[in-house]
Scaffold this motif. Structure first.
Motif, PDB file in Angstrom:
ATOM      1  N   PHE A   4       0.832  -1.197   0.000  1.00 44.80           N
ATOM      2  CA  PHE A   4       0.000   0.000   0.000  1.00 44.80           C
ATOM      3  C   PHE A   4       0.869   1.250   0.000  1.00 44.80           C
ATOM      4  N   LEU A 185      -5.058  -4.485   3.221  1.00 46.14           N
ATOM      5  CA  LEU A 185      -4.323  -3.584   2.321  1.00 46.14           C
ATOM      6  C   LEU A 185      -2.817  -3.586   2.552  1.00 46.14           C
ATOM      7  N   VAL A 188      -1.423  -4.738  -2.261  1.00 50.06           N
ATOM      8  CA  VAL A 188      -2.491  -4.223  -3.121  1.00 50.06           C
ATOM      9  C   VAL A 188      -3.093  -5.331  -3.983  1.00 50.06           C
ATOM     10  N   PHE A 191      -5.267  -7.503  -1.899  1.00 47.46           N
ATOM     11  CA  PHE A 191      -6.495  -6.777  -1.593  1.00 47.46           C
ATOM     12  C   PHE A 191      -7.485  -6.898  -2.746  1.00 47.46           C
ATOM     13  N   THR A 258      -7.730   0.382  -7.038  1.00 44.88           N
ATOM     14  CA  THR A 258      -6.268   0.494  -6.925  1.00 44.88           C
ATOM     15  C   THR A 258      -5.590   0.680  -8.284  1.00 44.88           C
ATOM     16  N   VAL A 262      -3.508   3.621  -6.308  1.00 42.94           N
ATOM     17  CA  VAL A 262      -4.401   3.521  -5.154  1.00 42.94           C
ATOM     18  C   VAL A 262      -5.114   4.851  -4.946  1.00 42.94           C
TER      19      VAL A 262
END
Length: 389
Positions: A4, A185, A188, A191, A258, A262
């Motif tokens: 992230f 997160l 990414v 996620f 994302t 993001v």
């Protein structure tokens, strides 16, 4: 795989245009104007459902409890959506600042977890409702199997939603270095995959659940009006499936907000709105078969009147639950009631062109009357004149 922090750093190096116009779906008026009215409609449907089950037929069940739980969770989820608008939903994440961004992630954490629970609760409610219809046989086994799958599915994703990090506060305080997975997160790509798996499995389960009672259409004794009513219910089910498909497409296109970088607050409004609509329509779809027959009978009582209106008969309460096709009915009872347009005909009866007949006993004041004499009285159905109120 990029973390992230790596993706956030990449966004800082290539910041979005500060003068970029706000898309219509990102505006506060759009978000509020969609999620709040449909939440109200869902609650109206739930209240009608509970009124019928608790006060009219007096046959509440666990399906009612789960639909109520889903509606309560809907209040929590919609409240979080409205609060997230205050803390940046619809705007670029880089424009929020650290404090506002952290508050947004707290709300997002609660909102996402509530949604995961709500999708499972409404599916369980629908399957429990189907078990009222299918008392035995293959279809009951199908419903029980789906109920087991949905329960395990819901528990697994609810845990993943409420405990994405250890400690949990790592879900909104990314700087503390908590051990996170999936919705946490920390990665990414992970996620995005977690979001996609849930959305895809949610879509498949929606399709399977709403296709399960299609076997009812094979019942040869159903009246046309009941077929049309059930077709309307399944139309709402089709909207639910369509919303889940659209949501999956939006998640895949933006890679769960994302891609290309993001920007959860800027790219996720479409996903958030579709999430709310999907569950609200599912609640309405689950409740319509319960309360609509009562409304239909009430409307019939308003617009149809009869000439002779007293009879004594043994009746069996139905209350319009033919739409659910429940195999168990309320106990038989004797009553003295008015003949009205709210009485349900048999599933295959066609009395549109027939005048009902009633037996009247002999006149006790007439000396020529015999003890066994009876008379037939024909009753005509008269539509209420349009000018009458």
């Amino acid at each position: 795989m990029p973390s992230f922090e790596d993706m956030l750093l990449a966004a800082l190096q290539n910041p979005p245009d500060p003068h970029e116009p706000l898309p219509p779906v990102n505006r506060k008026a759009t978000i509020f104007g969609v999620v709040i009215p449909f939440l109200v409609l869902a609650w109206i449907a739930v209240l009608f459902r509970l009124w019928v089950r608790l006060r009219v037929v007096k046959e509440p069940g666990f399906d009612d409890a789960f639909v109520l739980l889903s509606a309560i969770l809907g209040i929590g989820g919609t409240t979080c959506v409205c609060l997230s608008v205050k803390y940046g939903l619809g705007h670029h994440m880089l424009d929020l600042g650290p404090d506002k961004m952290e508050k947004y992630f707290i709300i997002f954490y609660i909102e996402n977890s509530v949604y995961l629970m709500q999708t499972a609760a409404i599916k369980i409610s629908l399957l429990l409702q189907f078990l009222r219809i299918f008392k035995a046989g293959a279809m009951r086994r199908v419903c029980l199997t789906l109920l087991s799958i949905v329960t395990l599915w819901g528990l697994a994703f609810a845990f993943a939603g409420w405990f994405p990090c250890f400690p949990v506060r790592g879900a909104w305080q990314h700087r503390i270095g908590a051990k996170c997975y999936g919705f946490g997160l920390s990665d990414v790509q992970e996620f995005f995959i977690m979001y996609k798996i849930h959305s895809a499995s949610n879509m498949v389960l929606d399709f399977m659940i709403f296709m399960t009672p299609m076997v009812i259409f094979k019942t040869p004794t159903l009246k046309v009006k009941n077929l049309l009513a059930m077709a309307g219910v399944f139309a709402f089910g089709g909207i639910v499936v369509a919303a889940s498909i659209w949501r999956l497409h939006a998640i895949s296109t933006a890679q769960a907000a994302t891609h290309p970088y993001v920007d959860l607050t800027w790219l996720s409004p479409v996903i958030v709105i579709l999430s709310c609509l999907e569950v609200d329509f599912a609640i309405i779809c689950a409740s319509m078969p319960i309360f609509w027959p009562i409304i239909e009978r009430s409307l019939a009582a308003i617009f149809v009147s009869y000439e002779v209106d007293v009879t004594e008969e043994h009746i069996q309460n139905d209350y319009g639950l033919a739409y659910e096709l429940e195999h168990t009915k309320s106990a038989r009872q004797t009553s003295l009631r008015s003949v009205s347009g709210t009485s349900l005909e048999g599933l295959t009866g066609d009395y549109a062109n027939k005048a009902p007949k009633f037996s009247i006993g002999p006149d006790p004041l007439n000396e020529t009357s015999s003890r066994d004499a009876t008379f037939q009285a024909s009753v005509r159905t008269l539509p209420k004149p349009k000018w009458e109120i």
